[in-house]
Design a protein around this motif. Structure first.
Motif, mmCIF file in Angstrom:
data_model
loop_
_atom_site.group_PDB
_atom_site.id
_atom_site.type_symbol
_atom_site.label_atom_id
_atom_site.label_comp_id
_atom_site.label_asym_id
_atom_site.label_seq_id
_atom_site.Cartn_x
_atom_site.Cartn_y
_atom_site.Cartn_z
ATOM 1 N N LEU A 126 -38.022 -6.939 17.884
ATOM 2 C CA LEU A 126 -39.530 -7.891 17.746
ATOM 3 C C LEU A 126 -38.761 -8.458 16.856
ATOM 4 N N LYS A 127 -37.856 -9.813 16.795
ATOM 5 C CA LYS A 127 -37.279 -10.135 15.404
ATOM 6 C C LYS A 127 -38.193 -11.422 16.374
ATOM 7 N N GLU A 128 -38.226 -11.926 17.166
ATOM 8 C CA GLU A 128 -38.773 -13.049 17.775
ATOM 9 C C GLU A 128 -39.793 -13.368 18.369
ATOM 10 N N PRO A 129 -40.862 -14.035 18.208
ATOM 11 C CA PRO A 129 -42.081 -13.735 19.454
ATOM 12 C C PRO A 129 -41.569 -13.721 20.838
ATOM 13 N N SER A 130 -42.541 -13.391 21.655
ATOM 14 C CA SER A 130 -42.442 -13.736 23.092
ATOM 15 C C SER A 130 -43.013 -13.866 23.338
ATOM 16 N N THR A 131 -42.743 -14.398 24.705
ATOM 17 C CA THR A 131 -43.690 -14.844 25.797
ATOM 18 C C THR A 131 -44.765 -13.878 26.589
ATOM 19 N N GLU A 132 -44.133 -12.701 26.305
ATOM 20 C CA GLU A 132 -45.231 -12.328 26.799
ATOM 21 C C GLU A 132 -45.965 -11.099 26.258
ATOM 22 N N SER A 133 -47.128 -10.927 26.527
ATOM 23 C CA SER A 133 -48.078 -9.978 25.528
ATOM 24 C C SER A 133 -47.961 -8.890 25.973
ATOM 25 N N ARG A 134 -47.596 -8.091 26.889
ATOM 26 C CA ARG A 134 -47.729 -6.591 27.180
ATOM 27 C C ARG A 134 -45.736 -6.701 27.715
ATOM 28 N N TYR A 135 -44.874 -6.120 26.406
ATOM 29 C CA TYR A 135 -44.158 -5.279 27.436
ATOM 30 C C TYR A 135 -43.850 -3.930 27.566
ATOM 31 N N LEU A 136 -44.096 -3.067 27.343
ATOM 32 C CA LEU A 136 -45.028 -1.762 27.883
ATOM 33 C C LEU A 136 -45.814 -1.102 28.120
ATOM 34 N N THR A 137 -45.953 -0.815 28.817
ATOM 35 C CA THR A 137 -47.286 -0.577 29.687
ATOM 36 C C THR A 137 -47.017 1.636 30.260
#
Length: 193
Positions: A126-137
């Motif tokens: 979680l330390k760096e922002p990601s372009t993905e808005s959803r990692y887990l479903t």
């Protein structure tokens, strides 16, 4: 436990969008010769049909930007019940996805019990922002609550990233209920075949 397996344990509130066959209007009623010459009454209600309506096609717009602000804890997620434990895990997944997208690991701190080793391991993602808005479903949960604790099994899918492929797993959330709220004590993961 491998980091990839731990990551797969996190559950999302998101629901996968799907398409259904296109709806077609029902055929108009066939006309029959009238028995009398009087004008039939006109109603604004459609005539009832015995056929089930055809499924409709809905396009669901999926955006890469999550809702503004971190998710708020639902009141039910505080209750020391199975339903409360279930709602808490759903909230945890939503918060994890938000923290993943925005690079805000501190959002997870109020949701974990002291000494949660798997929680600490996940914080690194979680330390760096990601372009993905959803990692887990999150797909399905099965909560079992006991006085002061709960176990919630959650079927999840971890999204594919540059470093890993999409993975399905069952995450087992061990929860404790302290200070009128649920906290994650540990997360264990079993990859699905």
């Amino acid at each position: 436990m491998r980091l990839t397996a731990i990551v797969a344990a996190v559950v999302s509130l998101g629901v996968l969008a799907g398409c259904q066959p296109e709806a077609k209007p029902s055929a108009p009623p066939t006309s029959e010769p009238a028995l009398t010459t009087s004008t039939p009454a006109v109603t604004s209600e459609p005539a009832p049909t015995t056929e089930a309506p055809a499924p409709t096609t809905e396009e669901v717009e999926v955006t890469s930007e999550p809702e503004a602000g971190a998710p708020e804890m639902p009141e039910e997620a505080l209750e020391p019940t199975e339903a409360g434990a279930d709602q808490f895990v759903r909230h945890w997944i939503s918060t994890f996805n938000y923290a993943y997208h925005h690079g805000e690991p501190e959002l997870m701190d109020p949701l974990q019990a002291e000494g949660c080793a798997s929680c600490e391991g996940l914080a690194g993602l979680l330390k760096e922002p990601s372009t993905e808005s959803r990692y887990l479903t999150l797909h399905e949960t099965t909560p079992i609550a006991l006085p002061g604790s709960a176990t919630v099994e959650a079927d999840i899918t971890q999204a594919a990233t540059a470093k890993s492929k999409e993975t399905s797993a069952t995450a087992v959330f061990e929860l404790v209920h302290e200070d009128d709220r649920w906290l994650v004590a540990e997360i264990m993961v079993a990859k699905n075949a």
